[in-house]
Design a protein around this motif. Structure first.
Motif, PDB file in Angstrom:
ATOM      1  N   LYS A  81       0.823  -1.208   0.000  1.00 59.50           N
ATOM      2  CA  LYS A  81       0.000   0.000   0.000  1.00 59.50           C
ATOM      3  C   LYS A  81       0.862   1.266   0.000  1.00 59.50           C
ATOM      4  CE  LYS A  81      -1.863  -1.274   3.916  1.00 59.50           C
ATOM      5  NZ  LYS A  81      -1.189  -2.563   4.228  1.00 59.50           N
ATOM      6  N   THR A  82       1.815   1.291   0.931  1.00 62.28           N
ATOM      7  CA  THR A  82       2.684   2.472   1.005  1.00 62.28           C
ATOM      8  C   THR A  82       3.532   2.591  -0.263  1.00 62.28           C
ATOM      9  OG1 THR A  82       2.745   2.339   3.405  1.00 62.28           O
ATOM     10  CG2 THR A  82       4.516   3.579   2.355  1.00 62.28           C
ATOM     11  N   THR A  83       3.984   1.454  -0.753  1.00 57.08           N
ATOM     12  CA  THR A  83       4.789   1.465  -1.982  1.00 57.08           C
ATOM     13  C   THR A  83       3.962   2.005  -3.155  1.00 57.08           C
ATOM     14  OG1 THR A  83       5.974  -0.436  -1.098  1.00 57.08           O
ATOM     15  CG2 THR A  83       6.278   0.046  -3.430  1.00 57.08           C
ATOM     16  N   TYR A  84       2.713   1.622  -3.205  1.00 55.75           N
ATOM     17  CA  TYR A  84       1.811   2.139  -4.257  1.00 55.75           C
ATOM     18  C   TYR A  84       1.717   3.669  -4.167  1.00 55.75           C
ATOM     19  CZ  TYR A  84      -2.443   2.370  -7.188  1.00 55.75           C
ATOM     20  OH  TYR A  84      -3.348   2.652  -8.174  1.00 55.75           O
ATOM     21  N   PHE A  85       1.572   4.177  -2.962  1.00 54.17           N
ATOM     22  CA  PHE A  85       1.559   5.638  -2.752  1.00 54.17           C
ATOM     23  C   PHE A  85       2.882   6.263  -3.223  1.00 54.17           C
ATOM     24  CE2 PHE A  85      -1.793   6.664   0.769  1.00 54.17           C
ATOM     25  CZ  PHE A  85      -2.785   6.221  -0.076  1.00 54.17           C
ATOM     26  N   ASN A  86       3.980   5.616  -2.842  1.00 53.34           N
ATOM     27  CA  ASN A  86       5.295   6.152  -3.227  1.00 53.34           C
ATOM     28  C   ASN A  86       5.447   6.235  -4.739  1.00 53.34           C
ATOM     29  OD1 ASN A  86       6.394   6.649  -0.706  1.00 53.34           O
ATOM     30  ND2 ASN A  86       7.150   4.554  -0.464  1.00 53.34           N
ATOM     31  N   LEU A  87       4.836   5.290  -5.431  1.00 50.72           N
ATOM     32  CA  LEU A  87       4.916   5.315  -6.899  1.00 50.72           C
ATOM     33  C   LEU A  87       4.061   6.445  -7.461  1.00 50.72           C
ATOM     34  CD1 LEU A  87       4.745   1.491  -7.636  1.00 50.72           C
ATOM     35  CD2 LEU A  87       6.687   3.011  -8.032  1.00 50.72           C
ATOM     36  N   ILE A  88       2.928   6.692  -6.841  1.00 53.28           N
ATOM     37  CA  ILE A  88       2.040   7.751  -7.342  1.00 53.28           C
ATOM     38  C   ILE A  88       2.628   9.132  -7.066  1.00 53.28           C
ATOM     39  CG2 ILE A  88      -0.225   8.835  -7.061  1.00 53.28           C
ATOM     40  CD1 ILE A  88      -1.355   6.024  -6.499  1.00 53.28           C
ATOM     41  N   SER A  89       3.191   9.328  -5.850  1.00 54.15           N
ATOM     42  CA  SER A  89       3.711  10.669  -5.546  1.00 54.15           C
ATOM     43  C   SER A  89       5.177  10.826  -5.944  1.00 54.15           C
ATOM     44  CB  SER A  89       3.508  11.004  -4.068  1.00 54.15           C
ATOM     45  OG  SER A  89       4.002   9.982  -3.252  1.00 54.15           O
ATOM     46  N   GLY A  90       5.819   9.744  -6.375  1.00 53.70           N
ATOM     47  CA  GLY A  90       7.124   9.885  -7.006  1.00 53.70           C
ATOM     48  C   GLY A  90       8.332   9.594  -6.153  1.00 53.70           C
ATOM     49  N   GLN A  91       8.134   9.203  -4.882  1.00 55.43           N
ATOM     50  CA  GLN A  91       9.302   8.902  -4.051  1.00 55.43           C
ATOM     51  C   GLN A  91      10.022   7.660  -4.578  1.00 55.43           C
ATOM     52  OE1 GLN A  91       6.433   9.950  -2.504  1.00 55.43           O
ATOM     53  NE2 GLN A  91       7.242  11.873  -1.704  1.00 55.43           N
ATOM     54  N   LEU A  92       9.250   6.775  -5.235  1.00 59.21           N
ATOM     55  CA  LEU A  92       9.857   5.620  -5.892  1.00 59.21           C
ATOM     56  C   LEU A  92       9.534   5.692  -7.375  1.00 59.21           C
ATOM     57  CD1 LEU A  92       8.923   2.764  -3.376  1.00 59.21           C
ATOM     58  CD2 LEU A  92      11.207   3.701  -3.787  1.00 59.21           C
ATOM     59  N   LYS A  93      10.489   5.218  -8.180  1.00 58.43           N
ATOM     60  CA  LYS A  93      10.278   5.222  -9.629  1.00 58.43           C
ATOM     61  C   LYS A  93       9.826   3.832 -10.071  1.00 58.43           C
ATOM     62  CE  LYS A  93      11.695   9.480 -10.535  1.00 58.43           C
ATOM     63  NZ  LYS A  93      10.697  10.107  -9.632  1.00 58.43           N
ATOM     64  N   ALA A  94       8.784   3.803 -10.870  1.00 63.65           N
ATOM     65  CA  ALA A  94       8.207   2.535 -11.306  1.00 63.65           C
ATOM     66  C   ALA A  94       9.181   1.763 -12.198  1.00 63.65           C
ATOM     67  CB  ALA A  94       6.911   2.792 -12.062  1.00 63.65           C
ATOM     68  N   THR A  95       9.150   0.410 -12.071  1.00 65.09           N
ATOM     69  CA  THR A  95       9.917  -0.405 -13.016  1.00 65.09           C
ATOM     70  C   THR A  95       9.086  -0.614 -14.278  1.00 65.09           C
ATOM     71  OG1 THR A  95       9.707  -1.902 -11.120  1.00 65.09           O
ATOM     72  CG2 THR A  95      11.757  -1.946 -12.318  1.00 65.09           C
ATOM     73  N   GLY A  96       7.780  -0.457 -14.149  1.00 63.31           N
ATOM     74  CA  GLY A  96       6.925  -0.613 -15.323  1.00 63.31           C
ATOM     75  C   GLY A  96       5.581   0.045 -15.076  1.00 63.31           C
ATOM     76  N   GLY A  97       4.847   0.295 -16.165  1.00 62.06           N
ATOM     77  CA  GLY A  97       3.524   0.880 -16.031  1.00 62.06           C
ATOM     78  C   GLY A  97       3.565   2.397 -15.958  1.00 62.06           C
ATOM     79  N   THR A  98       2.380   3.000 -15.865  1.00 60.45           N
ATOM     80  CA  THR A  98       2.304   4.454 -15.896  1.00 60.45           C
ATOM     81  C   THR A  98       1.407   5.011 -14.801  1.00 60.45           C
ATOM     82  OG1 THR A  98       0.459   4.347 -17.438  1.00 60.45           O
ATOM     83  CG2 THR A  98       2.655   4.626 -18.401  1.00 60.45           C
ATOM     84  N   VAL A  99       1.661   6.269 -14.462  1.00 56.52           N
ATOM     85  CA  VAL A  99       0.777   7.033 -13.587  1.00 56.52           C
ATOM     86  C   VAL A  99       0.329   8.244 -14.403  1.00 56.52           C
ATOM     87  CG1 VAL A  99       0.566   8.300 -11.421  1.00 56.52           C
ATOM     88  CG2 VAL A  99       2.194   6.410 -11.596  1.00 56.52           C
ATOM     89  N   ALA A 100      -0.975   8.512 -14.434  1.00 58.54           N
ATOM     90  CA  ALA A 100      -1.460   9.678 -15.172  1.00 58.54           C
ATOM     91  C   ALA A 100      -2.327  10.536 -14.261  1.00 58.54           C
ATOM     92  CB  ALA A 100      -2.252   9.248 -16.392  1.00 58.54           C
ATOM     93  N   LEU A 101      -2.096  11.856 -14.334  1.00 55.01           N
ATOM     94  CA  LEU A 101      -2.900  12.804 -13.570  1.00 55.01           C
ATOM     95  C   LEU A 101      -3.622  13.709 -14.560  1.00 55.01           C
ATOM     96  CD1 LEU A 101      -3.455  13.911 -10.634  1.00 55.01           C
ATOM     97  CD2 LEU A 101      -1.706  15.609 -11.149  1.00 55.01           C
ATOM     98  N   ASN A 102      -4.944  13.737 -14.494  1.00 56.44           N
ATOM     99  CA  ASN A 102      -5.739  14.504 -15.464  1.00 56.44           C
ATOM    100  C   ASN A 102      -5.343  14.192 -16.907  1.00 56.44           C
ATOM    101  OD1 ASN A 102      -7.342  16.047 -13.606  1.00 56.44           O
ATOM    102  ND2 ASN A 102      -5.460  17.155 -13.101  1.00 56.44           N
ATOM    103  N   GLY A 103      -5.065  12.929 -17.155  1.00 59.76           N
ATOM    104  CA  GLY A 103      -4.734  12.520 -18.510  1.00 59.76           C
ATOM    105  C   GLY A 103      -3.280  12.719 -18.904  1.00 59.76           C
ATOM    106  N   GLU A 104      -2.504  13.395 -18.050  1.00 61.12           N
ATOM    107  CA  GLU A 104      -1.095  13.622 -18.385  1.00 61.12           C
ATOM    108  C   GLU A 104      -0.224  12.537 -17.743  1.00 61.12           C
ATOM    109  OE1 GLU A 104       2.399  17.025 -17.730  1.00 61.12           O
ATOM    110  OE2 GLU A 104       0.579  17.088 -16.537  1.00 61.12           O
ATOM    111  N   ASP A 105       0.659  11.965 -18.540  1.00 65.54           N
ATOM    112  CA  ASP A 105       1.553  10.929 -18.018  1.00 65.54           C
ATOM    113  C   ASP A 105       2.612  11.579 -17.133  1.00 65.54           C
ATOM    114  OD1 ASP A 105       3.384   8.976 -17.504  1.00 65.54           O
ATOM    115  OD2 ASP A 105       3.419   8.172 -19.541  1.00 65.54           O
ATOM    116  N   ILE A 106       2.622  11.233 -15.843  1.00 64.09           N
ATOM    117  CA  ILE A 106       3.594  11.855 -14.934  1.00 64.09           C
ATOM    118  C   ILE A 106       4.575  10.818 -14.383  1.00 64.09           C
ATOM    119  CG2 ILE A 106       2.100  13.785 -14.240  1.00 64.09           C
ATOM    120  CD1 ILE A 106       1.566  12.171 -11.627  1.00 64.09           C
ATOM    121  N   THR A 107       4.637   9.664 -15.024  1.00 64.77           N
ATOM    122  CA  THR A 107       5.475   8.571 -14.501  1.00 64.77           C
ATOM    123  C   THR A 107       6.927   8.981 -14.296  1.00 64.77           C
ATOM    124  OG1 THR A 107       4.090   7.202 -15.916  1.00 64.77           O
ATOM    125  CG2 THR A 107       5.866   6.096 -14.744  1.00 64.77           C
ATOM    126  N   ARG A 108       7.436   9.845 -15.178  1.00 66.06           N
ATOM    127  CA  ARG A 108       8.856  10.230 -15.090  1.00 66.06           C
ATOM    128  C   ARG A 108       9.064  11.559 -14.347  1.00 66.06           C
ATOM    129  NH1 ARG A 108      10.444   6.090 -15.048  1.00 66.06           N
ATOM    130  NH2 ARG A 108       9.691   4.579 -16.544  1.00 66.06           N
TER     131      ARG A 108
END
Ligand SMILES: Nc1ncnc2c1ncn2[C@@H]1O[C@H](COP(=O)(O)OP(=O)(O)OP(=O)(O)O)[C@@H](O)[C@H]1O
Ligand SMILES: [Mg+2]
Lengths: 255, 353
Positions: free
Chosen positions: A45-72
């Motif tokens: 759960k916490t790791t999922y949060f870290n991926l969304i707010s950016g403290q951890l960088k995803a090894t795969g997949g994407t995060v989008a906010l209002n349609g904008e890809d913010i994964t990087r």
């Protein structure tokens, strides 16, 4: 309901060595909703949060906010765009006062951080806003205290206060009431309820207490071993066997 | 009005206020209160070091960044002014452009080092500054056709700032009003202004953010602050201030060499002054620099007096023999760090509560 989701993760994955802590989680969150994220300890759960707010960088997949890809995007960039969070382990500015902690958040939101030549204390509006939030979480009497000297329960309240002061579009609370005294818990829950009602926000809440989830959540997402195993209406999800097992801490394969 | 000048950052301790006022008055009237060449040299040195130490505290105390390149920036400022004066003549114009060029070069160096190494671990930044500063010192001593190498540069400054220039013919309160006095007041007022500017910076929204970044960079990012940019800006500001202090030294001494600006010894002195005065408070720089330089300059004399007074007591008199002054300086520092871990200012402010 054709409105596009505020926040969406698609196949979001992170590996630590051989261990997959979040495993292809696809999920979207709509405006004005509160989603409870549940799962046993170590579910991700916490790791999922870290991926969304950016403290951890995803090894795969994407995060989008209002349609904008913010994964990087970096953490402050995501914060700028409207993602904010409170931490499970209290994470404050220990040598500064309670008021200064909140003031710094308000100052960031007002984009005054790079103002080098005015006196910080002369920005009365920032101080007033900070005190307003402190009054809301009932920390105003401790405003002058240095954070490291604050009792644990008050530090937890300040943790929540920082997120409320930031007031982003997406708010992520990671067990906000853990470690708080019994009479403080309703204060914080009431604040979260208020955020959901009158501010049109999207809230993600990691919480273990079932009664809290029942009273606040519009929807429950269940993580288990990093995978999304259930997602839906609170009453239905709670009734699912996999959730009952997860909540007893038993792994399904062992059952 | 006064509070505004101090950017709202008042000393917040009676004794501290008293000490600061004492230092201010002593420095402001040094030529009249303590006549003599040596005391004026000491007073000017204190002014310059207050700026230098305060600018280092901007990094160490306020931003939590450890740098070993501070004397390099000090030196860049000094050499900038020195080279301008020795190549294009002792005019105010060379003095100005040399000083500005020095500050600019320092800013560019600091920006490059900051962007290159502040993203990663703090220890990496410290190592990079150490390497760059050592390389710079070697470079300066090798480029002797330009920098005078180990011998340094001697040059003329505008005549109005030299002892040869007489402003009034008679003495005032027994003091000759000459160019040296003007030079002292140039150093004094420039230092005072730079100090007040830094006091403003640390009390600005930017300065407050630096403290947040120092306390918890991880959380600072999570509330929207771009930590690398804050750290880099602090590094640049600190470098520019150090360079300006270097220019003041170059003007005051009419000489610039590696020993007076670039040596590791000065770097360590700066570190000690910050720690003794109290990290994270610019007033600490004032007291740290003043006490340190006074001790450095007069401890030897004081011990000479003590040795004479105790000459009848064999062991004591050998212990306080003037040659042992460095030993005693060391002992004093260890004691002060041990008893005042938060520095003199931290100690005085805590005593108030
Ligand atoms: N930085 C990391 N490096 C290595 N493993 C990690 C890291 N962060 C998390 N993990 C692992 O990922 C798994 C998920 O951890 P996470 O903290 O997300 O669980 P959680 O669901 O928040 O649990 P809890 O309810 O205890 O807070 C755990 O096995 C944890 O050990
Ligand atoms: Mg957790």
């Amino acid at each position: 309901m054709t409105e596009r989701p505020i926040l969406e993760t698609r196949d979001l994955t992170i590996r630590f060595g051989g261990h997959v802590a979040v495993d292809h989680v696809s999920c979207s969150f709509d405006r004005g909703t509160l989603t409870a994220i549940v799962g046993p300890n170590g579910a991700g759960k916490t790791t999922y949060f870290n991926l969304i707010s950016g403290q951890l960088k995803a090894t795969g997949g994407t995060v989008a906010l209002n349609g904008e890809d913010i994964t990087r995007h970096s953490v402050p960039d995501r914060t700028d765009r409207g993602i904010g969070r409170a931490f499970q382990l209290t994470n404050l500015f220990p040598t500064l006062s309670v008021r200064e902690n909140v003031r710094l958040v308000v100052q960031s939101r007002a984009r005054k951080g790079f103002d080098l030549f005015s006196i910080a204390e002369s920005h009365i509006e920032l101080l007033e806003r900070a005190d307003h939030v402190l009054a809301e979480v009932r920390l105003i009497d401790q405003a002058e205290q240095i954070v490291s000297a604050l009792p644990h329960g008050d530090q937890r309240k300040l943790e929540v206060a920082l997120l409320i002061a930031l007031g982003p579009q997406v708010l992520m609370f990671d067990e906000p009431t853990a470690g708080m005294s019994v009479d403080e818990v309703p204060v914080i829950l009431e604040l979260i309820r208020k955020l959901k009602a009158d501010m049109d926000r999207t809230i993600l809440l990691v919480e273990h207490k079932m009664d809290v989830i029942r009273s606040l959540a519009d929807r429950i997402v269940v993580l288990h071993n990093g995978e999304l195993v259930a997602d839906g209406d609170p009453a239905e999800v709670i009734a699912l066997p996999v959730v009952q097992e997860a909540y007893l801490g038993k792994a399904p394969e062992a059952a | 009005m006064l509070t505004r000048l101090l950017s709202g950052d008042t000393p917040r301790s009676g004794l501290l206020t008293l000490l600061l006022v004492a230092v201010l008055i002593s420095l402001a009237f040094a030529p009249f209160l303590f006549p003599g060449t040596k005391s004026l040299e000491t007073a000017a040195r204190i002014c310059i070091f207050i700026v230098l130490v305060a600018s280092y505290d901007l990094l160490l105390g306020y931003s939590g960044i450890v740098s070993f390149a501070h004397t390099m920036f000090f030196g860049i400022g000094a050499y900038g002014t020195a080279l301008a004066l020795s190549t294009s003549g002792p005019s105010y114009w060379s003095l100005t452009w040399g000083t500005l060029a020095g500050a600019f070069v320092a800013a560019v160096f600091a920006l490059a080092i900051g962007l290159f190494s502040l993203r990663v671990k703090a220890i990496f930044f410290a190592m990079v500054t150490l390497a760059v500063a050592s390389a710079f010192a070697v470079f300066v001593s090798q480029m002797s056709w330009l920098t005078g190498g180990e011998d340094g540069l001697n040059y003329k400054i505008p005549r109005e700032l030299t002892p040869a220039f007489k402003l009034v013919n008679d003495k005032v309160f027994g003091v000759r009003i000459n160019g040296k006095l003007l030079a002292y007041y140039l150093v004094f007022f420039a230092s005072l202004t730079l100090f007040l500017v830094m006091l403003r910076i640390v009390n600005s929204p930017f300065g407050r953010t630096l403290k947040a970044v120092r306390d918890n960079a991880f959380r600072a990012e999570a509330i929207g602050y771009k930590v690398v940019w804050y750290r880099t800006t602090a590094t640049v500001l600190s470098a520019v201030m150090a360079a300006l202090a270097g220019s003041l030294l170059a003007i005051w001494l009419r000489y610039t060499g590696p020993a007076t600006t670039l040596s590791m010894e000065i770097m360590i002195d700066i570190l000690l002054m910050v720690v003794i005065g109290g990290m994270g408070t610019l007033y600490g720089a004032v007291l740290g620099a003043t006490l340190f330089i006074l001790a450095q300059t007069y401890l030897q004399n004081l011990m000479g007096v003590a040795a004479e007074a105790t000459s009848a007591v064999p062991l004591v008199s050998t212990l306080v023999a003037p040659e042992r002054w460095l030993l005693w300086l060391g002992v004093l520092f260890i004691l002060s760090v041990y008893f005042f871990p938060s520095g003199i200012v931290g100690r005085l402010r805590a005593g108030r509560a």
